[in-house]
Each structure stands twice: as C-alpha cells, then as structure tokens.
Design a protein around this motif. Sequence first.
Motif, PDB file in Angstrom:
ATOM      1  N   SER A  58      51.018  59.952   2.781  1.00 54.06           N
ATOM      2  CA  SER A  58      51.642  58.769   2.179  1.00 54.06           C
ATOM      3  C   SER A  58      52.193  57.834   3.248  1.00 54.06           C
ATOM      4  O   SER A  58      53.328  57.425   3.191  1.00 54.06           O
ATOM      5  CB  SER A  58      52.766  59.206   1.239  1.00 54.06           C
ATOM      6  N   GLN A  59      51.360  57.541   4.215  1.00 54.89           N
ATOM      7  CA  GLN A  59      51.771  56.629   5.282  1.00 54.89           C
ATOM      8  C   GLN A  59      51.150  55.266   5.024  1.00 54.89           C
ATOM      9  O   GLN A  59      50.012  55.030   5.414  1.00 54.89           O
ATOM     10  CB  GLN A  59      51.243  57.183   6.607  1.00 54.89           C
ATOM     11  N   PRO A  60      51.851  54.364   4.384  1.00 55.23           N
ATOM     12  CA  PRO A  60      51.190  53.116   3.966  1.00 55.23           C
ATOM     13  C   PRO A  60      50.700  52.278   5.161  1.00 55.23           C
ATOM     14  O   PRO A  60      49.657  51.646   5.088  1.00 55.23           O
ATOM     15  CB  PRO A  60      52.292  52.367   3.204  1.00 55.23           C
ATOM     16  N   GLU A  61      51.444  52.305   6.244  1.00 53.65           N
ATOM     17  CA  GLU A  61      51.089  51.457   7.381  1.00 53.65           C
ATOM     18  C   GLU A  61      49.732  51.880   7.962  1.00 53.65           C
ATOM     19  O   GLU A  61      48.867  51.060   8.236  1.00 53.65           O
ATOM     20  CB  GLU A  61      52.200  51.528   8.439  1.00 53.65           C
ATOM     21  N   ALA A  62      49.556  53.196   8.125  1.00 52.70           N
ATOM     22  CA  ALA A  62      48.304  53.710   8.690  1.00 52.70           C
ATOM     23  C   ALA A  62      47.138  53.365   7.757  1.00 52.70           C
ATOM     24  O   ALA A  62      46.077  52.917   8.191  1.00 52.70           O
ATOM     25  CB  ALA A  62      48.396  55.216   8.893  1.00 52.70           C
ATOM     26  N   LEU A  63      47.372  53.564   6.450  1.00 52.22           N
ATOM     27  CA  LEU A  63      46.325  53.315   5.466  1.00 52.22           C
ATOM     28  C   LEU A  63      45.926  51.831   5.506  1.00 52.22           C
ATOM     29  O   LEU A  63      44.745  51.485   5.512  1.00 52.22           O
ATOM     30  CB  LEU A  63      46.860  53.689   4.080  1.00 52.22           C
ATOM     31  N   HIS A  64      46.935  50.990   5.559  1.00 52.01           N
ATOM     32  CA  HIS A  64      46.684  49.563   5.575  1.00 52.01           C
ATOM     33  C   HIS A  64      45.881  49.159   6.809  1.00 52.01           C
ATOM     34  O   HIS A  64      44.952  48.365   6.750  1.00 52.01           O
ATOM     35  CB  HIS A  64      48.011  48.817   5.536  1.00 52.01           C
ATOM     36  N   SER A  65      46.261  49.753   7.923  1.00 47.05           N
ATOM     37  CA  SER A  65      45.597  49.420   9.179  1.00 47.05           C
ATOM     38  C   SER A  65      44.125  49.852   9.166  1.00 47.05           C
ATOM     39  O   SER A  65      43.253  49.130   9.633  1.00 47.05           O
ATOM     40  CB  SER A  65      46.387  50.076  10.313  1.00 47.05           C
ATOM     41  N   ILE A  66      43.843  51.024   8.580  1.00 47.70           N
ATOM     42  CA  ILE A  66      42.444  51.468   8.489  1.00 47.70           C
ATOM     43  C   ILE A  66      41.658  50.508   7.603  1.00 47.70           C
ATOM     44  O   ILE A  66      40.543  50.097   7.913  1.00 47.70           O
ATOM     45  CB  ILE A  66      42.347  52.890   7.895  1.00 47.70           C
ATOM     46  N   PHE A  67      42.281  50.140   6.494  1.00 46.28           N
ATOM     47  CA  PHE A  67      41.640  49.197   5.576  1.00 46.28           C
ATOM     48  C   PHE A  67      41.275  47.913   6.311  1.00 46.28           C
ATOM     49  O   PHE A  67      40.150  47.422   6.230  1.00 46.28           O
ATOM     50  CB  PHE A  67      42.595  48.899   4.414  1.00 46.28           C
ATOM     51  N   ARG A  68      42.237  47.396   7.060  1.00 49.45           N
ATOM     52  CA  ARG A  68      42.015  46.129   7.738  1.00 49.45           C
ATOM     53  C   ARG A  68      40.880  46.237   8.762  1.00 49.45           C
ATOM     54  O   ARG A  68      40.070  45.344   8.918  1.00 49.45           O
ATOM     55  CB  ARG A  68      43.302  45.679   8.417  1.00 49.45           C
ATOM     56  N   SER A  69      40.838  47.375   9.445  1.00 52.12           N
ATOM     57  CA  SER A  69      39.788  47.565  10.446  1.00 52.12           C
ATOM     58  C   SER A  69      38.403  47.552   9.807  1.00 52.12           C
ATOM     59  O   SER A  69      37.493  46.867  10.269  1.00 52.12           O
ATOM     60  CB  SER A  69      39.992  48.881  11.191  1.00 52.12           C
ATOM     61  N   PHE A  70      38.248  48.318   8.716  1.00 60.95           N
ATOM     62  CA  PHE A  70      36.932  48.333   8.060  1.00 60.95           C
ATOM     63  C   PHE A  70      36.584  46.949   7.516  1.00 60.95           C
ATOM     64  O   PHE A  70      35.447  46.524   7.547  1.00 60.95           O
ATOM     65  CB  PHE A  70      36.898  49.384   6.941  1.00 60.95           C
ATOM     66  N   HIS A  71      37.622  46.279   7.025  1.00 59.63           N
ATOM     67  CA  HIS A  71      37.416  44.937   6.487  1.00 59.63           C
ATOM     68  C   HIS A  71      36.862  44.000   7.571  1.00 59.63           C
ATOM     69  O   HIS A  71      35.897  43.269   7.356  1.00 59.63           O
ATOM     70  CB  HIS A  71      38.752  44.415   5.951  1.00 59.63           C
ATOM     71  N   THR A  72      37.469  44.067   8.741  1.00 56.55           N
ATOM     72  CA  THR A  72      37.020  43.203   9.838  1.00 56.55           C
ATOM     73  C   THR A  72      35.596  43.545  10.263  1.00 56.55           C
ATOM     74  O   THR A  72      34.763  42.665  10.453  1.00 56.55           O
ATOM     75  CB  THR A  72      37.975  43.345  11.035  1.00 56.55           C
ATOM     76  N   VAL A  73      35.338  44.845  10.391  1.00 58.82           N
ATOM     77  CA  VAL A  73      34.000  45.268  10.808  1.00 58.82           C
ATOM     78  C   VAL A  73      32.965  44.786   9.798  1.00 58.82           C
ATOM     79  O   VAL A  73      31.894  44.285  10.158  1.00 58.82           O
ATOM     80  CB  VAL A  73      33.939  46.804  10.963  1.00 58.82           C
ATOM     81  N   LYS A  74      33.310  44.881   8.533  1.00 59.82           N
ATOM     82  CA  LYS A  74      32.402  44.428   7.492  1.00 59.82           C
ATOM     83  C   LYS A  74      32.095  42.931   7.650  1.00 59.82           C
ATOM     84  O   LYS A  74      30.933  42.508   7.603  1.00 59.82           O
ATOM     85  CB  LYS A  74      33.029  44.682   6.110  1.00 59.82           C
ATOM     86  N   GLY A  75      33.143  42.160   7.860  1.00 59.83           N
ATOM     87  CA  GLY A  75      32.966  40.716   7.994  1.00 59.83           C
ATOM     88  C   GLY A  75      32.073  40.370   9.170  1.00 59.83           C
ATOM     89  O   GLY A  75      31.175  39.531   9.066  1.00 59.83           O
ATOM     90  N   LEU A  76      32.319  41.030  10.284  1.00 62.66           N
ATOM     91  CA  LEU A  76      31.541  40.748  11.491  1.00 62.66           C
ATOM     92  C   LEU A  76      30.086  41.139  11.288  1.00 62.66           C
ATOM     93  O   LEU A  76      29.165  40.397  11.633  1.00 62.66           O
ATOM     94  CB  LEU A  76      32.123  41.508  12.683  1.00 62.66           C
ATOM     95  N   ALA A  77      29.886  42.335  10.708  1.00 62.95           N
ATOM     96  CA  ALA A  77      28.518  42.822  10.518  1.00 62.95           C
ATOM     97  C   ALA A  77      27.770  41.893   9.568  1.00 62.95           C
ATOM     98  O   ALA A  77      26.560  41.707   9.697  1.00 62.95           O
ATOM     99  CB  ALA A  77      28.538  44.248   9.986  1.00 62.95           C
ATOM    100  N   GLY A  78      28.504  41.294   8.623  1.00 62.85           N
ATOM    101  CA  GLY A  78      27.890  40.365   7.685  1.00 62.85           C
ATOM    102  C   GLY A  78      27.275  39.187   8.416  1.00 62.85           C
ATOM    103  O   GLY A  78      26.139  38.797   8.155  1.00 62.85           O
ATOM    104  N   PHE A  79      28.022  38.647   9.365  1.00 65.72           N
ATOM    105  CA  PHE A  79      27.516  37.508  10.128  1.00 65.72           C
ATOM    106  C   PHE A  79      26.266  37.862  10.919  1.00 65.72           C
ATOM    107  O   PHE A  79      25.369  37.060  11.081  1.00 65.72           O
ATOM    108  CB  PHE A  79      28.589  37.003  11.088  1.00 65.72           C
TER     109      PHE A  79
END
Lengths: 684, 173, 128
Positions: free
Chosen positions: A131-152
């Motif tokens: 139940s570590q929200p900060e870690a979870l959020h950070s992982i989410f953000r990382s995958f989100h960024t990778v997804k965006g970049l790979a999309g381009f």
Amino acid sequence: MRREWEARIDSVAAQFVLGEAATVAPAAEALAWMRQEAGREGWEEIARLAARIAERMASSPQWHTEGALAEGLDKLRRAVEAATAGDAPAAGKPPNELAQDPGLVGDFILETREHLISIENDLLTLDREPSQPEALHSIFRSFHTVKGLAGFLEFDAVRSLAHEVETILDLARNQQLAITATVIDVVLESADYLKQEMNRLEAGLAGAAAGEAAAVDALIVRVQSLNRTSVAAPQPVLAAPPEAVTDAVTGTATEAVTGAVPEAAPAAAPATPEPSPAAPGAQPPAAAPAAVQASAEKFSVRVDTQKLDHLLDMVGEMVIAQSMVRQDPELAGLRSPRVTRNLTQLSRVTDEVQKTAMAMRMMPVGQLFHRVARLVRDLSRKMNKPAGLELSGEDTQIDKTIVEELADPMMHMVRNSLDHGIEPVAARLAAGKSESARISLRATHQAGHILIEIEDDGRGLDRDKILAKARGRGLVGEGHTPSDNEVYNLIFEPGFSTAAAVTDVSGRGVGMDVVRRQVAKLRGRIDIHSEPGKGTVFQLKLPLTLAIIDGLVVGVGGERYIVPIFAVQEMFRPTPGMLSSVKGQGEMAMVRNRLLPVVRLHNRFSVTPRTQEASESLFVVAETGGRRFCLMVDEFIGKQEVVIKSLGEGMKNIPGVAGGAILGDGRVGLILDLEGVYGEHTLA
Amino acid sequence: MTATVSDNKATAGQATDHRSGKYLAFHLGNEEFGIQVMKVREIMGVQDITAVPHTPHHTKGVINLRGKVIPVIDLRVKFGLEEVPYTQRTCIIVVQVKGDHASTLQMGIVVDGVSEVLNLTAADVEDTPDFGTGVETRGLLGMAKLKGKVKILLDIDHVLTAHDLTSLQEALR
Amino acid sequence: MAYDVLIVDDSPAMRSFIGRVLGLTGMEIGERLEAGHGREALEILGRSWVDVILTDINMPVMNGEEFLAHVAARGDLKAVPVVVVSTDSTGTRVERMMSLGAKGYVKKPFSPESLREELERVLEVSHG
C-alpha cells in the motif's frame, strides 16, 4: 551547383591546412558567397552557419588552429550535401520518420532504461509494502511515458504492452485491484520484456541485424488476465495488513504460487496478498527520498559522456599546465608577493574545478544495490530461502564506470551467499536463527576509497572443507597450516568455486576468481571475513574514480612508464647476493625471505635499457592478482597523480599497457597494467 | 537539385568527380602523394613519440595532441619503403579518419615533408592504372598529373584502417 | 513570423520528439523552450517570450491541470494559447482540460499535419 559549393568549402578548408601562412581574406570571401547563395536557395540554416563561421574566424587571430572551426566547416559541408542531395527540404515527411532517426531512438532507449530502473526499484518497494501509493504512482507514470514515446516511434509491441500494464496499474491506483505478488511478477516480467526490447533496438542502432520484436502477445494476455481477476473478486485487499499474512505463510507456498503463474494464476490467486519473500523486518527503502530525487532530476542536464570525458581530459591538462606555471623558475625569480598570491588563487580555483569535474562522473551506488535487490527477490523464491535485504549508504557516490563494471561481481557474490551461505529454512530454525535470512549491502567512504560490504547471516565459510579441497589440488602444501584469512582467500583461486554452477539469473556459473579479477581491474581489492555459524562478509575496497591514478614514474632507456601505486609494495636497488637463476623459472630474487620472480621491463617491451646489470637497476616489488614479483626498471623518477587516457582505437588491448598519461613535460607516458606485464612473463 | 546557378565548366561531370577538390601534397622520398584537405586537421613538426610495445612496426607510438593521446603511423613503413632518420622537414600530418561503428578518430602520419595545397579539377584526376591482375588498388583514389609530375591520391581512411596493404605496396614499387 | 514555442513534458525524449514533429510541420518555429513540469514552465514564462504552449498532463511537481489553472489565473498570459498534448483523449478528459482554459488538444502520437492544423487554429493563422 554542388560542385560550386564543394569548391568554396574546400578553399576555406585549405586555409586551415596552410597554418601560419593562412590568410583570412579568401576564406571570408568564400563564406560570404555561401551565405548569399544559401539565402537565395532558402537554406536558412546553412546561411546562418556560414555567417557564424565567418564571424568566429574574423574574431580569432589564431583561427586556423581552432578545431571547432574545422568542425563547423565539416558541419557546413554535410548540411550542403544534404541540401543538394535530397530533392526537397524536410517539410511534410511522414512522422514515422522519427523511428528512422538514430538520435531520437537513442533518446528513447536511454529514457526507457531510466524508467525501467525506477520501475524495478519501486516494484520491490511495493513487494514489501503493497500500500505504497507513491511507488505505485511512479510506476504508473513510467509506463505511461514509455507508452507515449513508443507510440511516436511506432514500436507497437512496446506500446501495447506498456498500455496494458498502465491499465492494470491504474486499477490498482483506484483501489480496484490488489497489488499481489502475482501482479508484481507480471509487471516485473513486462519490465524485463522492455529491457530486452531496448537491447534489441540498441543493437539495431549499432548496425547489427536487430530482427523483429520478441513475441509479446502471451505476455499481454497475462497482463490482461490480472484485470479479470480483479473484476471477479473486487475486495478491498489493499487494507489487509501485510505483516500478518507474511508471517503465516511459508516459503513453500510462495514457490507453489510462483510456479502456477504461467497458466492460470488469476484463478489460483484470489484476493489474498501473496507472501512477500522479503522478511517483515527488512527495512524498506524510504519512498520519500526517491520522490525528492525524481523531482531533483528534472533540473539536471543530460551530457554526452564523450563530451564529459573530454572536459575531464582538458581539466586534467589545465591542472598540469597550472602546476607548470607555478613551478616556473622565471616566475619564482620575480619574488613578487602579488604574483605568488594570484598563483595560489589560481591553483585553488583549478583544484575546485577539477573536483567538480570529477564529481560529474560520479553516481550513487544505489542503482547497483537495487539490481541486487531484484536478484535477491528472485533467487530467494527460487531457492526457497526467504531472505530480506538491508541497504545502507545508497547515496554514496562512485565513478560511473565502477558502478557498471561492479554489477556482475556483486551479483555473483550475492548469489554465492544465497547459494552456499544461507542455510535452508529447517537448518536455520534448528540453529536457532530466524526463518528469513538477512543479507546486507553497505557502502561507505573511507579515506579516499569506497568500501562496499556484502554480509549474510548464513553458516559461514567451512575452513576445513576449503582447506581439504585446496590440499587435494595441491594449492596448499601438506606441512603448511595457513591462517584463516589465507584459507578464505583460496575461494578466489581459479577453478575453485565453480560449484555455484548455472542459474538462469546471472547466467553461466563463473568462479569467484572472475570476481577477484574484475575487482582488480577496477584497481580494487577484496577481503573476506567469516565466522562459522554466524555468516560471511565480503569487503570490496575500490578507488573513488578511475579517471586519475596515483603513480610512480619510472624510466627505462629513453621511455618513461607509470606504475600504479596501489599495487606497489616497495622499491629498492638489489644487491648481487639477492639474485639467483632457478632452472625452468628464470630469474628470481630473494626479498624478505620470499623468492620472487624478476620481470625485466625492457625485455617485455623491447626497449634498450640504460643498464642490463640488475645491481645497477631498480626493483619495484608489485603485487597483482595475489602474486608478487619484482619489476626491473632503470630508475625512479618521481611520484605523480596522472589523468588516465585511452591510447585510442586500435590500441585498446595491448598486453601490459593500461593507458597513457601526459607527464609534466607534455610527453606521453604509458601506464602499466601489471597483471598484463606479469602475465606475459608466465608465457615467456 | 539541378545546377541552376553554376556556370562552372566542369558541371557536366559532377556525378563522378567526387575526387576533385583540394589536396594536401606531401612526399615520401621521390614519390609525391595527395590526401584530401578535409581529412587533415593540422600539420606539426616531429615531436617526441612515445613507443608502445606490441604494436605493428609502422606504429611509431603515441603523441600528446593538446591533451589528447593519438597514435602516430610512419607512412614509409606502412608502404613498405625504406626507413630514414627524421629531419627538420619531417612532419606529422594529423588526419581525421573513419573508425569502427561510424566513429571518427584522429591519427598522426609521419611523412618526409609537405609541399603545397593542390586544387584539382576532374580533368586533373585519372583512374589508377591497372597494375596487373591480382593487384588491388583500394586505398588509392587515383592519380593526378600536374606540371608533368604524377601525384598519387590516397584514400586515407582505407590506408590507415586496413590491416593488409600488401597490394598497395606492390603497386608502389 | 517565427513562433516561439514552450514544450512542457516530464520526458526529455518526448520533448525532443515533439520538437522534431514541430520541425516537420513546415511552420516557422523560433525559440523552442522546454520545461519538465508546470512550475518550471511558469518560471520560463516569467522571463521569456512565448507564442504558444504545448503541455502534457501527467507530470511530477506540477501537473498539466494545475499548470493550466495557473496560466489562466495570470492576466499577462491570457494571449498565450495552451495546447494539451496527451495520450488520453477521452471526452471527459478533453472537456475538463478545455474548461480549465486549454485552447487546443492533440492526442499523442500525432502527425505533423494534425499538429499544424491545431496550432494554426489556436494561433488564428489564416492560410495563404
């Protein structure tokens, strides 16, 4: 058209070559033509570049020695080539051109790898504290960024996988999905897939046949199935206290669950949180500092490592030039307090610049530790030995290259600890120990060095067993009773400890001898302390930086060489009585009651020495890879800190030579690689 | 792009005349050579060269080029010509050549002396004559005839990075 | 006239991607400024001239929503249009961003044409 341009560029280039005889007028004229012509063609960049070059030329009296100008001219040439080769300027090309741009793809790989490191790190935090929200959020953000970049870049496999993982993580963020060990496993696996893809893409950039993206569909299905479980069993599991569950479940259950993952994990793994292999007592790396670090990074600048190395080179030269000025007898002859004061100020500033430049090469050792954390998690499950990892000193700064080169030896030592050091659960309980083992990684600074310790609370090294094995191999004579320390060090002998065999985590089993060799390559040393029944500590002592080396400058004939001080035991002029020739072993010298082989450096390097007579020469007693020998040179010239430089491509793997350094008089001296120098001896 | 503004007489041959342009001329004994000026970074007198063990004979060693350590090749040895002692006129031409993996690297080449910068048009450059079967002429861009003298134009990237120059050595004999 | 653009995104690679696509639009781009999050962007806006802002939503320190709110609250930035650049183009998300003051919305990844179209719209550039 193109010819016309080339002729003009050539005529500017020719002036650079003429050196002192060069005149600025024809070059300026040619550049003015280029500027005008480019303007007419609408090649704005080229026009501006030509103008900037002309301006710089006009403002520098020494322009013809300026490498930057020559480079600018190169750039101009390329730009003109590009403009005259293609039919139209870049406007209107389709966007998937981005994927063809090695620079952008390189940026993508670099950044994705950074995200992967933090993803792994955060996942391990979640593993301990679901139940570590900060870690979870950070992982989410990382995958989100990778997804965006790979999309381009239209890297579809990467994009789809990142998208699915992001979806799962979003559910978890909204408390609709429990972070179970199964979830962590699948996300880790996804990270591994991305890692592989980055390697593949990188190979492609380097010109290798990169091939197709690895199959991702099965993995995507498994990520999606995590989602279905959550819908089937929507329980507020995040609230469950992790400690209580962890205590109740044994490692065997962990193993079973892990094994079930590939087929139908979701069905078998309902809403109960999986046990964490990390001990409940294990100290979680605080999430707060990680967040602070993340935001601090936003204000940092990325620098090409080549540029950085060049800066370091130049700073090194500046330090040397500065000391030459300070020691200049003519300046000293002035006896001017003002000059002295200003020179002192100059050297203070130079020192500061050097320190800052060095610090730019440094990075925290934490990244390395986090890789080890992943290994401990994986292995402790696989081997069914619950283990917690304690980290300290993660912020300790160390040379980037050392961090990179240290990864394999560290992994190997930790694997060794888990494999041989840590007892199975039953044995631990019988010995009155806690069920979960403890492994600690510590990093500290110590008087110009960094000390890294790897400690386990396992059974310790078995002195008798090691000694018996060593006697069996003839490494220790029957009559000799070695000290504990000598016995422990035997595990570093080649071929001694291959029992670690093959695991799929760190690949083929390498012996501990490889660990020692790697550490020696980094100019470090390794020690072992062990107590039967209580555990073992590996101590790695490493230099803070690889960029500078403390050396002894010695002379042989007209050449000068630099011997790294860390390997030197002593220096002396031999007396004839010390020397002997042992049949089949060559020249030997008796030093402090030990017979040491003598290596004549002039023979190794085929130079003509001042003297062939040992008693007129100097012996440097050096130790490398646990072996001691006498290096025969003509004379000792001085002690100096030098900046290590590569000799350039094609001169990288010369036996006995570790690199070059610029000495006080501007000449290049070779830095000896003692292992190589000695290695040759044994071949001879 | 078409050559709209150029009135240069040699425009017609532009597809094949990549060999025209400026060359730095230098000599080894009686033989004259040229290398493309764009490859040249600077020219310096012979300085102390630090010998490096276990390198081919033509590698003289390394020098300090403003803080950077670069290797120095003796072109006489590389071409299989007789070695001569260095004189006042001997110099080191620092060139930038293509290395592995699209990198560039700087190297020094020792020559007997540099003479001039030549401005060659396509008409000045001829293909390398056929030295006979089995002799490869990679490493050579062509020959230039100027004022009755022949100058050999070198493809310096190839000359410095190729391991085996036997055929070129044969050609020079 | 060349437009000075501020790109706000926490991913340096994404910033260079967007910059590259901008270059491919054929529009004349002057200064290309970059910020890693909203707060940094506000600092830049305080000291540099900017004609148009392209911003991501999900960012650390100050995210896109907060950033939009800050820009809207500042009278001096009224004339600077903000285009949201995001992978998320659900109706509710777009509506929310527009209500916070965004003038345009582009979904990542995007083509130079669609970016140009959106930029010309918010910058009120007439074709010709």
